[in-house]
Every structure is written in C-alpha cells, then in structure tokens.
Design a protein around this motif. Structure first.
Motif, PDB file in Angstrom:
ATOM      1  N   VAL A  12     -43.278 -25.488   8.629  1.00 46.63           N
ATOM      2  CA  VAL A  12     -43.878 -24.156   8.709  1.00 46.63           C
ATOM      3  C   VAL A  12     -45.273 -24.288   9.323  1.00 46.63           C
ATOM      4  O   VAL A  12     -45.949 -25.309   9.142  1.00 46.63           O
ATOM      5  N   VAL A  13     -45.681 -23.266  10.050  1.00 42.63           N
ATOM      6  CA  VAL A  13     -46.997 -23.281  10.698  1.00 42.63           C
ATOM      7  C   VAL A  13     -48.081 -23.088   9.645  1.00 42.63           C
ATOM      8  O   VAL A  13     -48.048 -22.130   8.874  1.00 42.63           O
ATOM      9  N   VAL A  14     -49.043 -23.992   9.610  1.00 43.91           N
ATOM     10  CA  VAL A  14     -50.157 -23.878   8.666  1.00 43.91           C
ATOM     11  C   VAL A  14     -51.475 -23.608   9.391  1.00 43.91           C
ATOM     12  O   VAL A  14     -52.461 -23.236   8.764  1.00 43.91           O
ATOM     13  N   SER A  15     -51.489 -23.801  10.702  1.00 43.94           N
ATOM     14  CA  SER A  15     -52.663 -23.476  11.506  1.00 43.94           C
ATOM     15  C   SER A  15     -52.164 -22.921  12.836  1.00 43.94           C
ATOM     16  O   SER A  15     -51.647 -23.672  13.674  1.00 43.94           O
ATOM     17  N   HIS A  16     -52.289 -21.604  12.995  1.00 44.23           N
ATOM     18  CA  HIS A  16     -51.719 -20.936  14.164  1.00 44.23           C
ATOM     19  C   HIS A  16     -52.559 -21.182  15.418  1.00 44.23           C
ATOM     20  O   HIS A  16     -53.776 -21.314  15.364  1.00 44.23           O
ATOM     21  N   HIS A  17     -51.869 -21.239  16.553  1.00 46.23           N
ATOM     22  CA  HIS A  17     -52.524 -21.392  17.846  1.00 46.23           C
ATOM     23  C   HIS A  17     -51.526 -20.996  18.917  1.00 46.23           C
ATOM     24  O   HIS A  17     -50.318 -21.232  18.776  1.00 46.23           O
ATOM     25  N   ALA A  18     -52.008 -20.381  19.993  1.00 48.36           N
ATOM     26  CA  ALA A  18     -51.105 -19.920  21.045  1.00 48.36           C
ATOM     27  C   ALA A  18     -50.365 -21.071  21.725  1.00 48.36           C
ATOM     28  O   ALA A  18     -49.232 -20.902  22.181  1.00 48.36           O
ATOM     29  N   TYR A  19     -51.001 -22.241  21.786  1.00 46.69           N
ATOM     30  CA  TYR A  19     -50.408 -23.360  22.514  1.00 46.69           C
ATOM     31  C   TYR A  19     -50.026 -24.539  21.622  1.00 46.69           C
ATOM     32  O   TYR A  19     -48.963 -25.131  21.801  1.00 46.69           O
ATOM     33  N   PHE A  20     -50.880 -24.900  20.676  1.00 45.98           N
ATOM     34  CA  PHE A  20     -50.667 -26.111  19.891  1.00 45.98           C
ATOM     35  C   PHE A  20     -50.884 -25.860  18.396  1.00 45.98           C
ATOM     36  O   PHE A  20     -51.899 -26.275  17.819  1.00 45.98           O
ATOM     37  N   PRO A  21     -49.946 -25.183  17.734  1.00 45.76           N
ATOM     38  CA  PRO A  21     -50.075 -24.976  16.282  1.00 45.76           C
ATOM     39  C   PRO A  21     -49.877 -26.281  15.520  1.00 45.76           C
ATOM     40  O   PRO A  21     -49.298 -27.245  16.053  1.00 45.76           O
ATOM     41  N   ARG A  22     -50.383 -26.302  14.304  1.00 44.78           N
ATOM     42  CA  ARG A  22     -50.112 -27.438  13.404  1.00 44.78           C
ATOM     43  C   ARG A  22     -49.096 -26.982  12.372  1.00 44.78           C
ATOM     44  O   ARG A  22     -49.235 -25.917  11.777  1.00 44.78           O
TER      45      ARG A  22
END
Length: 246
Positions: free
Chosen positions: A196-206
């Motif tokens: 699951v995404v814990v740090s959103h980002h348009a290109y490189f989420p964590r």
C-alpha cells in the motif's frame, strides 16, 4: 517447465543475467554521477556490495532457476538457467534510497530494491512467487515490514531533462547501462502484491507491506510457500524422488 526459488549465494553470482550483474543503480553512491566519475567495473562493484550485505546482515537476494531435477554425475547445478531474481537490504545499505523524494524508508522496514524476470518467463506469476519468497525469508527473521519505491506510468512522460521536476532529477540520474524503467519497480506490480502507498508522489511513491499482522499473516506466507513447494514437486518427472521397489 519447473522452477525453484532459492536464497542467492555469492557463489551463484555468475548465474545472474548480465544486467543483474552490472546494475548498480541502487548499490553505488550516486554522488559519483554528480562528480562525473566513470564506473570502470560495475560487476565488481555489484559483487562487492552483495558480499558486504551478506556478511553484515545476511541473505539479501532470491534467485529463480529452471529446475532440472537431480543433477547428473559431473553436471554442475549452477548451470541451471536463471529465470528471475530479487534483491533487498536494510535501507542504510542502499545509497540510492536517500535520493528519492518520498524517503526515508521507515526504520522498521527492509527495502526491496530489485525484481527482475527474464523475457518470456511469465513475469506476473514469477514476480509474485519471488515476493512471496522474500516475505517468507523476512518473516522468519522477525522483520516488521517490507518497503519499496515504485515507478508510476507518469514517468514515461518525462521525455527530456527539461520536463523532469527538480525533486526527481536525483532519481533519474543513472550509471552505466542502468535506467529508471529497468531499475525501479512498477508501482502497480507492488500494489498487486499487497503493498500500500504510504508516501504519495506522482512519479515515485513509497509503498509498504506489513509483515507483522499476527499469526494469520505468517500462516498465509507459510501456506503460499508450501503451495510453491508442492507445485515444484508435481512438475517433477514421473518417478523422480521415489525409490525403486523390488
């Protein structure tokens, strides 16, 4: 075709595909790119990194090979073709992790850096099996979570340096024959595996996969590994592994 997954041993380094042996995107300090230095021997650097992590931390890779049954006399089991591989390590051992805008990796997590499947090998199925093997190893070692930096489809739109946002330029800088498309995991693949995404980002989420959700999760991992083992046994030739009765 039968396959087996085994922890990567340093002696099996030469079994890895050429790109896996030469890719140092995650392992080498990206500061050498900033300085314009040339990396003379990527394979040496990759093998040295694996040796260091194995010595200091333990197993940091899983290898999928084509299973040919019992080796014949004089046949080297290391000749089994490599179908896929995965690398993972504590984030402190992964220099590139510090360049991602969605970092740092959580202190209780191990970082999944690489997952590669050879062409024509059913990438989705083998990818899931590799992740299961990684999770099984980490659960046995008491690790709480597995995290990874994902690559979204929006990265494909970054066609020239002028279009690259400042916060992702350090991610896009590569060494040798590495590329973001090859070296950063697809975010959709990770989510399909339960991350699951814990740090959103348009290109490189964590993304993050919790490994301590009680005995139910551990039982699930063990059941998945058992199914893989049963599948491998079923695909053995008739009579393999049984004794002849008089």
């Amino acid at each position: 075709m039968a396959a087996r997954i085994t922890p990567l041993r340093l002696e099996a380094f030469e079994q890895l595909p050429k790109h896996a042996r030469r890719c140092v995107y995650w392992e080498v300090d990206p500061g050498i790119v900033d300085r314009g230095d040339h990396l003379s021997d990527p394979e040496f650097e990759k093998e040295a990194w694996l040796s260091m992590v194995m010595l200091e931390w333990g197993s940091c890779g899983q290898l999928v090979v084509e299973h040919r049954g019992t080796a014949a006399v004089g046949e080297d089991p290391g000749d089994e073709p490599c179908l896929g591989y995965a690398f993972y390590a504590p984030p402190r051992s992964v220099p590139r992790a510090g360049r991602f805008p969605t970092g740092p990796v959580s202190a209780d997590a191990v970082l999944l850096t690489t997952l590669g499947i050879e062409p024509g090998q059913g990438s989705a199925e083998l990818s899931q099996s590799l992740i299961t093997a990684v999770v099984g190893d980490l659960v046995r070692r008491g690790v709480r979570a597995l995290e990874a930096f994902g690559r979204t489809s929006a990265v494909d739109d970054l066609t020239d340096r002028a279009s690259v946002p400042a916060d992702v330029r350090p991610v896009m800088e590569t060494l040798g024959d590495c590329s973001v498309e090859q070296c950063v995991l697809d975010a959709d693949l990770l989510m399909d595996a339960g991350f699951v995404v814990v740090s959103h980002h348009a290109y490189f989420p964590r993304l993050r996969l919790e490994l301590e959700q009680g005995l139910g999760w551990k039982a699930g991992v063990e059941a998945a590994l058992e199914l893989l083992l049963q599948s491998a046994q079923l695909e053995q030739p008739v009579g393999a592994g049984t004794s002849n009765c008089l």
